[in-house]
Design a protein around this motif. Structure first.
Motif, PDB file in Angstrom:
ATOM      1  N   THR A 120       0.874  -1.167   0.000  1.00 37.46           N
ATOM      2  CA  THR A 120       0.000   0.000   0.000  1.00 37.46           C
ATOM      3  C   THR A 120       0.909   1.215   0.000  1.00 37.46           C
ATOM      4  O   THR A 120       1.672   1.428   0.945  1.00 37.46           O
ATOM      5  CB  THR A 120      -0.913   0.034   1.238  1.00 37.46           C
ATOM      6  OG1 THR A 120      -1.768  -1.112   1.230  1.00 37.46           O
ATOM      7  CG2 THR A 120      -1.770   1.296   1.229  1.00 37.46           C
ATOM      8  N   VAL A 121       0.853   1.995  -1.068  1.00 37.19           N
ATOM      9  CA  VAL A 121       1.756   3.131  -1.229  1.00 37.19           C
ATOM     10  C   VAL A 121       0.944   4.415  -1.344  1.00 37.19           C
ATOM     11  O   VAL A 121       0.020   4.510  -2.150  1.00 37.19           O
ATOM     12  CB  VAL A 121       2.638   2.968  -2.485  1.00 37.19           C
ATOM     13  CG1 VAL A 121       3.596   4.141  -2.612  1.00 37.19           C
ATOM     14  CG2 VAL A 121       3.397   1.649  -2.427  1.00 37.19           C
TER      15      VAL A 121
ATOM     16  N   VAL B 263      -3.239   6.942  -3.521  1.00 37.18           N
ATOM     17  CA  VAL B 263      -3.044   5.733  -2.723  1.00 37.18           C
ATOM     18  C   VAL B 263      -3.171   4.529  -3.646  1.00 37.18           C
ATOM     19  O   VAL B 263      -4.202   4.356  -4.315  1.00 37.18           O
ATOM     20  CB  VAL B 263      -4.056   5.632  -1.570  1.00 37.18           C
ATOM     21  CG1 VAL B 263      -3.826   4.353  -0.774  1.00 37.18           C
ATOM     22  CG2 VAL B 263      -3.945   6.849  -0.659  1.00 37.18           C
ATOM     23  N   ILE B 264      -2.122   3.682  -3.691  1.00 41.04           N
ATOM     24  CA  ILE B 264      -2.099   2.523  -4.581  1.00 41.04           C
ATOM     25  C   ILE B 264      -1.821   1.260  -3.771  1.00 41.04           C
ATOM     26  O   ILE B 264      -0.890   1.232  -2.966  1.00 41.04           O
ATOM     27  CB  ILE B 264      -1.019   2.670  -5.676  1.00 41.04           C
ATOM     28  CG1 ILE B 264      -1.207   3.993  -6.438  1.00 41.04           C
ATOM     29  CG2 ILE B 264      -1.059   1.496  -6.648  1.00 41.04           C
ATOM     30  CD1 ILE B 264      -0.116   4.258  -7.455  1.00 41.04           C
ATOM     31  N   THR B 265      -2.616   0.220  -3.996  1.00 47.91           N
ATOM     32  CA  THR B 265      -2.354  -1.085  -3.388  1.00 47.91           C
ATOM     33  C   THR B 265      -2.137  -2.107  -4.500  1.00 47.91           C
ATOM     34  O   THR B 265      -2.714  -1.993  -5.579  1.00 47.91           O
ATOM     35  CB  THR B 265      -3.520  -1.542  -2.491  1.00 47.91           C
ATOM     36  OG1 THR B 265      -4.721  -1.651  -3.278  1.00 47.91           O
ATOM     37  CG2 THR B 265      -3.759  -0.549  -1.367  1.00 47.91           C
ATOM     38  N   SER B 266      -1.276  -3.096  -4.227  1.00 45.35           N
ATOM     39  CA  SER B 266      -0.993  -4.143  -5.208  1.00 45.35           C
ATOM     40  C   SER B 266      -0.294  -5.297  -4.519  1.00 45.35           C
ATOM     41  O   SER B 266       0.132  -5.187  -3.366  1.00 45.35           O
ATOM     42  CB  SER B 266      -0.118  -3.609  -6.346  1.00 45.35           C
ATOM     43  OG  SER B 266       1.171  -3.254  -5.862  1.00 45.35           O
TER      44      SER B 266
ATOM     45  N   ASP C 197      -3.499  -7.278  -8.917  1.00 47.33           N
ATOM     46  CA  ASP C 197      -4.634  -6.678  -8.189  1.00 47.33           C
ATOM     47  C   ASP C 197      -4.372  -5.213  -7.833  1.00 47.33           C
ATOM     48  O   ASP C 197      -4.500  -4.809  -6.678  1.00 47.33           O
ATOM     49  CB  ASP C 197      -4.944  -7.477  -6.926  1.00 47.33           C
ATOM     50  CG  ASP C 197      -5.348  -8.907  -7.215  1.00 47.33           C
ATOM     51  OD1 ASP C 197      -5.878  -9.138  -8.314  1.00 47.33           O
ATOM     52  OD2 ASP C 197      -5.135  -9.767  -6.352  1.00 47.33           O
ATOM     53  N   VAL C 198      -4.007  -4.418  -8.813  1.00 48.59           N
ATOM     54  CA  VAL C 198      -3.685  -3.009  -8.573  1.00 48.59           C
ATOM     55  C   VAL C 198      -4.972  -2.203  -8.364  1.00 48.59           C
ATOM     56  O   VAL C 198      -5.917  -2.305  -9.151  1.00 48.59           O
ATOM     57  CB  VAL C 198      -2.895  -2.414  -9.750  1.00 48.59           C
ATOM     58  CG1 VAL C 198      -2.554  -0.948  -9.476  1.00 48.59           C
ATOM     59  CG2 VAL C 198      -1.630  -3.229  -9.997  1.00 48.59           C
ATOM     60  N   VAL C 199      -5.002  -1.408  -7.305  1.00 52.13           N
ATOM     61  CA  VAL C 199      -6.136  -0.526  -7.013  1.00 52.13           C
ATOM     62  C   VAL C 199      -5.578   0.869  -6.739  1.00 52.13           C
ATOM     63  O   VAL C 199      -4.725   1.046  -5.875  1.00 52.13           O
ATOM     64  CB  VAL C 199      -6.953  -1.000  -5.803  1.00 52.13           C
ATOM     65  CG1 VAL C 199      -8.104  -0.027  -5.534  1.00 52.13           C
ATOM     66  CG2 VAL C 199      -7.489  -2.409  -6.035  1.00 52.13           C
ATOM     67  N   VAL C 200      -6.073   1.863  -7.489  1.00 49.48           N
ATOM     68  CA  VAL C 200      -5.651   3.251  -7.326  1.00 49.48           C
ATOM     69  C   VAL C 200      -6.838   4.067  -6.833  1.00 49.48           C
ATOM     70  O   VAL C 200      -7.919   4.019  -7.432  1.00 49.48           O
ATOM     71  CB  VAL C 200      -5.158   3.850  -8.659  1.00 49.48           C
ATOM     72  CG1 VAL C 200      -4.672   5.280  -8.456  1.00 49.48           C
ATOM     73  CG2 VAL C 200      -4.061   2.991  -9.255  1.00 49.48           C
ATOM     74  N   LYS C 201      -6.624   4.813  -5.765  1.00 48.65           N
ATOM     75  CA  LYS C 201      -7.662   5.715  -5.262  1.00 48.65           C
ATOM     76  C   LYS C 201      -7.091   7.135  -5.271  1.00 48.65           C
ATOM     77  O   LYS C 201      -6.117   7.417  -4.583  1.00 48.65           O
ATOM     78  CB  LYS C 201      -8.095   5.314  -3.859  1.00 48.65           C
ATOM     79  CG  LYS C 201      -8.801   3.950  -3.817  1.00 48.65           C
ATOM     80  CD  LYS C 201      -9.329   3.627  -2.441  1.00 48.65           C
ATOM     81  CE  LYS C 201      -9.992   2.252  -2.411  1.00 48.65           C
ATOM     82  NZ  LYS C 201     -11.198   2.206  -3.261  1.00 48.65           N
TER      83      LYS C 201
ATOM     84  N   THR D  73       2.161   1.645 -14.040  1.00 48.21           N
ATOM     85  CA  THR D  73       3.451   2.319 -13.927  1.00 48.21           C
ATOM     86  C   THR D  73       3.202   3.783 -13.603  1.00 48.21           C
ATOM     87  O   THR D  73       2.500   4.469 -14.338  1.00 48.21           O
ATOM     88  CB  THR D  73       4.255   2.206 -15.230  1.00 48.21           C
ATOM     89  OG1 THR D  73       4.421   0.823 -15.573  1.00 48.21           O
ATOM     90  CG2 THR D  73       5.633   2.847 -15.072  1.00 48.21           C
ATOM     91  N   ALA D  74       3.761   4.240 -12.475  1.00 43.33           N
ATOM     92  CA  ALA D  74       3.617   5.636 -12.053  1.00 43.33           C
ATOM     93  C   ALA D  74       4.916   6.372 -12.324  1.00 43.33           C
ATOM     94  O   ALA D  74       6.002   5.863 -12.032  1.00 43.33           O
ATOM     95  CB  ALA D  74       3.266   5.708 -10.565  1.00 43.33           C
ATOM     96  N   TYR D  75       4.824   7.583 -12.877  1.00 42.22           N
ATOM     97  CA  TYR D  75       5.991   8.374 -13.235  1.00 42.22           C
ATOM     98  C   TYR D  75       6.052   9.634 -12.372  1.00 42.22           C
ATOM     99  O   TYR D  75       5.023  10.221 -12.034  1.00 42.22           O
ATOM    100  CB  TYR D  75       5.936   8.764 -14.719  1.00 42.22           C
ATOM    101  CG  TYR D  75       5.933   7.589 -15.653  1.00 42.22           C
ATOM    102  CD1 TYR D  75       7.118   7.056 -16.141  1.00 42.22           C
ATOM    103  CD2 TYR D  75       4.732   6.994 -16.042  1.00 42.22           C
ATOM    104  CE1 TYR D  75       7.121   5.963 -17.005  1.00 42.22           C
ATOM    105  CE2 TYR D  75       4.713   5.900 -16.896  1.00 42.22           C
ATOM    106  CZ  TYR D  75       5.918   5.393 -17.367  1.00 42.22           C
ATOM    107  OH  TYR D  75       5.902   4.294 -18.206  1.00 42.22           O
TER     108      TYR D  75
END
Length: 312
Positions: A157-158, A177-180, A195-199, A211-213
């Motif tokens: 969880t990032v 907030v990203i979980t994977s 199982d990537v989830v972005v909020k 991929t986040a830059y």
């Protein structure tokens, strides 16, 4: 993004404690223990025991290991060593209890840490957490490579610092907030998989890989999704095989046989565009179908008013 420099944190030349060494202990190895980059590591603790028969050095109570910019603390540290070509070489180190590593502006903590000298790998477990000025990270296992900007995290969880969203009211900073299942990355980008989830603000975005830059100030500026993309923003939904989120503009572009819907319409095309917090869609080469649900609801209301349909 988060990046750590983990060093060989057990003693190259152990610091002798004030307390007496246990009867089972013997003198420390006389040769300097080799470290990946040379140099020395200083370890202090309330007690130290050297067990030659087990090839270990044990440090207990208020353990602190310092090497270059790294300051590592824990309740207990066990250093394993072996003899190669007449010299004693550290092979592995284990920290247990209240582990805290500080390296400049970066920190990592957990209940356990294991350092593999040969593979130059530090693994932190036991509810590990890490942070730097731009991100907070949690997971089940944190893996940091010695001398590398890369990291890997399981069940991550990032929380990332995002580039400001441009609005009429002015720029707004809202964390992403990203979980994977797993994340790895460098200073310039991070790759999330499984199982990537972005909020972010009003949007819930899901996919197989993301991929986040980052920009020069390590703010997230763009996120690219691939595989089973599903986006929900209020009462709007979109799906496809790929998606790109532009953080400063708040625009999500979905491609790869995209479809979108809201309470009134469902449409397909070559591209679907939707702005975070908005009410509408934009699309290219669109085929639009107006939903009939409202008509059925009107018919049901008429039946309820008239007492329902007659039985045959």
């Amino acid at each position: 993004m988060i990046e750590f420099l983990a060093t060989a944190f057990f003693a190259t030349q152990p610091v002798q404690p004030a307390a007496a060494v246990s009867p089972t202990a013997s003198r420390a190895p006389s040769a300097v223990v080799a470290s990946p980059k040379g140099g020395e590591t200083e370890i202090t603790s309330k007690r130290m025991t050297i067990l030659r028969d087990q090839s270990t050095l044990m440090f207990k109570e208020d353990v602190r290991a310092r090497r270059e910019s790294m300051d590592l603390r824990c309740d207990e540290l066990t250093a394993h060593y072996a003899q190669f070509n007449g010299k004693y070489t550290a092979t592995r180190g284990e920290c247990v209890g209240n582990v805290l590593a500080v390296d400049g502006e970066r920190t990592a903590q957990g209940e356990r840490a294991d350092f593999d000298v040969h593979n130059r790998l530090l693994v932190v477990t036991g509810n590990p957490e890490a942070k730097d000025p731009s991100a907070d990270l949690k997971g089940s296992e944190l893996r940091l490579m010695l001398g590398s900007q890369n990291f890997e995290v399981k069940d991550a969880t990032v929380t990332l610092k995002s580039a400001p969203l441009d609005t009429k009211a002015g720029p707004q900073n809202t964390p992403v907030v990203i979980t994977s299942k797993r994340v790895s990355g460098t200073r310039a980008q991070a790759v999330f998989s499984g199982d990537v989830v972005v909020k972010h603000r009003t949007m819930d975005l899901r996919c197989d890989k993301l991929t986040a830059y980052y920009n020069g100030t390590r703010e997230v500026t763009r996120a690219d999704c691939a595989g089973n993309v599903r986006a929900v923003d209020g009462d709007r939904r979109a799906r496809g095989e790929r998606a790109r989120l532009n953080v400063p503009t708040g625009m999500l572009v979905v491609t790869g046989n995209p479809e979108a819907e809201d309470p009134m319409i469902h449409f397909r095309g070559t591209q679907v565009r939707m702005a975070l917090g908005g009410k509408s869609f934009e699309g290219d080469d669109a085929t639009v179908v107006f939903k009939t649900a409202p008509l059925k609801e009107q018919e049901q209301r008429r039946k309820d008013t008239s007492g329902g349909a007659k039985k045959p």
